[in-house]
Scaffold this active site. Sequence first.
Site, PDB file in Angstrom:
ATOM      1  N   GLY A   1       0.703  -1.197  -0.120  1.00 16.77           N
ATOM      2  CA  GLY A   1      -0.022   0.144  -0.066  1.00 16.77           C
ATOM      3  C   GLY A   1       0.778   1.180   0.114  1.00 16.77           C
ATOM      4  O   GLY A   1       1.830   1.187   0.243  1.00 16.77           O
ATOM      5  N   ASP A   2       0.175   2.529  -0.194  1.00 22.81           N
ATOM      6  CA  ASP A   2       0.988   3.712  -0.289  1.00 22.81           C
ATOM      7  C   ASP A   2       2.012   3.919  -1.302  1.00 22.81           C
ATOM      8  O   ASP A   2       2.832   4.755  -1.034  1.00 22.81           O
ATOM      9  CB  ASP A   2       1.362   4.009   1.259  1.00 22.81           C
TER      10      ASP A   2
ATOM     11  N   HIS B   1      -5.356   8.084  -0.441  1.00 23.51           N
ATOM     12  CA  HIS B   1      -5.093   8.322  -1.476  1.00 23.51           C
ATOM     13  C   HIS B   1      -4.545   9.866  -1.697  1.00 23.51           C
ATOM     14  O   HIS B   1      -5.725  10.697  -1.752  1.00 23.51           O
ATOM     15  CB  HIS B   1      -5.512   7.659  -2.663  1.00 23.51           C
TER      16      HIS B   1
ATOM     17  N   ARG C   1     -23.098 -13.194   5.569  1.00 18.48           N
ATOM     18  CA  ARG C   1     -24.395 -13.279   5.170  1.00 18.48           C
ATOM     19  C   ARG C   1     -25.320 -12.479   5.877  1.00 18.48           C
ATOM     20  O   ARG C   1     -26.321 -12.650   6.227  1.00 18.48           O
ATOM     21  CB  ARG C   1     -25.138 -14.467   4.533  1.00 18.48           C
TER      22      ARG C   1
HETATM   23  P1  GDP Z   1      -1.545   5.592  -2.131  1.00 17.41           P
HETATM   24  O1  GDP Z   1      -2.144   5.250  -1.020  1.00 17.41           O
HETATM   25  O2  GDP Z   1      -1.067   4.512  -3.070  1.00 17.41           O
HETATM   26  O3  GDP Z   1      -2.404   6.687  -2.965  1.00 17.41           O
HETATM   27  O4  GDP Z   1      -0.228   6.611  -1.809  1.00 17.41           O
HETATM   28  P2  GDP Z   1      -0.314   7.745  -0.649  1.00 17.41           P
HETATM   29  O5  GDP Z   1      -1.090   8.869  -1.106  1.00 17.41           O
HETATM   30  O6  GDP Z   1      -0.450   6.887   0.807  1.00 17.41           O
HETATM   31  O7  GDP Z   1       1.208   7.670  -0.391  1.00 17.41           O
HETATM   32  C1  GDP Z   1       2.169   8.047  -1.475  1.00 17.41           C
HETATM   33  C2  GDP Z   1       2.684   9.499  -1.031  1.00 17.41           C
HETATM   34  O8  GDP Z   1       3.897   9.879  -1.899  1.00 17.41           O
HETATM   35  C3  GDP Z   1       1.963  10.741  -1.239  1.00 17.41           C
HETATM   36  O9  GDP Z   1       2.214  11.713  -0.249  1.00 17.41           O
HETATM   37  C4  GDP Z   1       2.153  11.273  -2.757  1.00 17.41           C
HETATM   38  O10 GDP Z   1       1.892  12.752  -2.768  1.00 17.41           O
HETATM   39  C5  GDP Z   1       3.489  11.166  -2.609  1.00 17.41           C
HETATM   40  N1  GDP Z   1       4.133  10.608  -4.107  1.00 17.41           N
HETATM   41  C6  GDP Z   1       3.659   9.816  -5.092  1.00 17.41           C
HETATM   42  N2  GDP Z   1       4.346   9.707  -6.136  1.00 17.41           N
HETATM   43  C7  GDP Z   1       5.357  10.609  -5.681  1.00 17.41           C
HETATM   44  C8  GDP Z   1       6.762  10.529  -6.500  1.00 17.41           C
HETATM   45  O11 GDP Z   1       7.068  10.066  -7.501  1.00 17.41           O
HETATM   46  N3  GDP Z   1       7.876  11.263  -5.688  1.00 17.41           N
HETATM   47  C9  GDP Z   1       7.455  11.786  -4.394  1.00 17.41           C
HETATM   48  N4  GDP Z   1       8.367  12.518  -3.719  1.00 17.41           N
HETATM   49  N5  GDP Z   1       6.462  11.674  -3.899  1.00 17.41           N
HETATM   50  C10 GDP Z   1       5.271  10.958  -4.559  1.00 17.41           C
HETATM   51  P1  IMO Z   2      -3.834   2.650   0.572  1.00 19.65           P
HETATM   52  O1  IMO Z   2      -5.193   2.428  -0.151  1.00 19.65           O
HETATM   53  C1  IMO Z   2      -1.320   1.125   3.763  1.00 19.65           C
HETATM   54  C2  IMO Z   2      -3.224  -1.814   6.487  1.00 19.65           C
HETATM   55  C3  IMO Z   2      -3.378  -1.368   8.020  1.00 19.65           C
HETATM   56  C4  IMO Z   2      -3.119  -2.913   8.654  1.00 19.65           C
HETATM   57  C5  IMO Z   2      -3.843  -3.936   7.695  1.00 19.65           C
HETATM   58  C6  IMO Z   2      -5.398  -3.828   8.116  1.00 19.65           C
HETATM   59  O2  IMO Z   2      -3.567   3.953   1.111  1.00 19.65           O
HETATM   60  O3  IMO Z   2      -2.595   2.026  -0.025  1.00 19.65           O
HETATM   61  P2  IMO Z   2      -7.653  -2.718   7.811  1.00 19.65           P
HETATM   62  O4  IMO Z   2      -8.061  -1.470   8.379  1.00 19.65           O
HETATM   63  O5  IMO Z   2      -7.575  -2.632   6.371  1.00 19.65           O
HETATM   64  O6  IMO Z   2      -8.066  -3.831   8.318  1.00 19.65           O
HETATM   65  O7  IMO Z   2      -6.147  -2.801   8.389  1.00 19.65           O
HETATM   66  O8  IMO Z   2      -3.903  -3.275   6.419  1.00 19.65           O
HETATM   67  N1  IMO Z   2      -3.774  -0.964   5.477  1.00 19.65           N
HETATM   68  C7  IMO Z   2      -3.230  -0.100   4.798  1.00 19.65           C
HETATM   69  N2  IMO Z   2      -1.808   0.232   4.723  1.00 19.65           N
HETATM   70  N3  IMO Z   2      -2.059   1.613   2.779  1.00 19.65           N
HETATM   71  C8  IMO Z   2      -3.456   1.436   2.675  1.00 19.65           C
HETATM   72  O9  IMO Z   2      -4.147   1.916   1.942  1.00 19.65           O
HETATM   73  C9  IMO Z   2      -3.951   0.487   3.933  1.00 19.65           C
HETATM   74  N4  IMO Z   2      -5.201   0.083   4.331  1.00 19.65           N
HETATM   75  C10 IMO Z   2      -5.003  -0.786   5.076  1.00 19.65           C
HETATM   76  O10 IMO Z   2      -2.288  -0.679   8.368  1.00 19.65           O
HETATM   77  O11 IMO Z   2      -1.835  -3.297   8.643  1.00 19.65           O
HETATM   78 MG    MG Z   3      -2.273   5.602   1.082  1.00 24.05          MG
END
Ligand code: GDP
Ligand code: IMO
Ligand code: MG
Length: 427
Positions: free
Chosen positions: A12-13, A41, A142
């Site tokens: 994630g992230d 996101h 369910r």
């Molecule tokens: P997601 O959950 O997959 O949408 O990702 P998040 O938003 O949680 O975390 C990604 C972070 O990295 C955010 O703060 C974005 O603005 C940042 N980000 C995304 N792409 C880039 C990149 O290429 N370079 C840098 N420096 N930051 C980025």
């Molecule tokens: P995005 O879409 C990173 C992680 C939680 C925990 C596990 C289960 O931003 O990438 P939950 O609340 O889903 O039952 O938690 O999954 N987790 C994430 N980690 N990015 C996410 O979403 C996450 N959504 C859930 O931290 O370890």
């Molecule tokens: Mg995220």
Amino acid sequence: MPALVLLGAQWGDEGKGKATDLLGGSVDYVVRYQGGNNAGHTVVVGDQKYALHLLPSGILSPGCTPVIGNGVVVDPAVLLSELSGLNERGVDTSKLLLSGNAHLITPYHTTLDKVTERFLGKRKIGTTGRGIGPTYADKINRVGIRVQDIFDESILQQKVEAALDFKNQILAKLYNRRAIAADQVVEELLGYADKLRPFVCDTTLVLNNAIDEGKVVLFEGGQGTLLDVDHGTYPFVTSSNPTAGGACTGAGVGPTKISRVIGILKAYTTRVGAGPFPTELFDEDGEKLRTIGHERGVTTGRDRRCGWFDAVIARYATRVNGLTDFFLTKLDVLTGWEQIPVCVAYEIDGKRVEELPYSQTDFHHAKPVYEMLPGWSEDISKAKTFADLPKNAQAYVKALEEMSGAPISAIGVGPGRDETIEINSFL
Ligand code: GDP
Ligand code: IMO
Ligand code: MG
């Protein structure tokens, strides 16, 4: 065929929000197919930053219809507050479509999520506390409440009572908590009916018709491959299927309609919550990645655990998702290291292992085998083409591509929409 899946290749992230937003201008529909407001996101447009939890990132692109599919779990209070927050910032959200079959996160689901974690103590998953696991559990058992149920008071009453009969026993007898009154939950949910009604429809029909008409549909995953309940590091996972197949079940679109599957891949690795993470760093390099990469959770504000790139995981993501492309993000964060370690295999009980072990015990024992790649010190945030990158950054990308098993078609060099190097077009 114009249907693409965009998903997280790690934990994630990875930058799914940014990648989705980048494509948003050229697609007709952006669809969330699983997860809920556990996602966070981030989208940066000019000097504006948006954090989306439940809404698809395509909502920021005026020509694009955002869709919440049947596979998503929806907290109606969060949905309405996210919509009004965007409206206040001038974003038109009127085109949103919401599946009547999506399950609702109710106050008892969030309560159960939190008390269960507390009860698990040291063994907790580190969930986001948003009620995700209990809501999916009810769906499978369910006894879930769906969006469409709030339009029929008597059905809603029966379903909430049936769900709470059992849950209240658990809350009171096991967790020593006060029982939750069914009438109160029903009243709260009925209160959302008029506000949600304009968005609700048969999203499966809409999406299949759109694909048949040649419209471009993008499925935006939440979480990531290693958090998948079937293919991730179980039990340290979320309760849905972020992997590519989840787009089919979570949106009601057949696999034959999907033309491309894009894995979003961070140039290093992060994880939030508990669970194994072979390349995790506990030294100043980890701290440096966290600081430079701003690795703090968008949803929970927790510091993210940071580590080096893990090619074993990337290869695994290619395999279980049938990835056609990677979008490599945050390459800019690695600027300034003399040498960058990359995990190419694991050592497990003295043996070199090239593929992700299916056994949880083995994965817990996996030690990274690193290869050192030369770093670069030049600022790459203004690079527009691959050739603009310093030679060592180019070699790093090429090495990752070779190890990961799918072409890297775009590279992120900053959080902004235009801070991207496009190598192969996605559309
Ligand atoms: P997601 O959950 O997959 O949408 O990702 P998040 O938003 O949680 O975390 C990604 C972070 O990295 C955010 O703060 C974005 O603005 C940042 N980000 C995304 N792409 C880039 C990149 O290429 N370079 C840098 N420096 N930051 C980025
Ligand atoms: P995005 O879409 C990173 C992680 C939680 C925990 C596990 C289960 O931003 O990438 P939950 O609340 O889903 O039952 O938690 O999954 N987790 C994430 N980690 N990015 C996410 O979403 C996450 N959504 C859930 O931290 O370890
Ligand atoms: Mg995220």
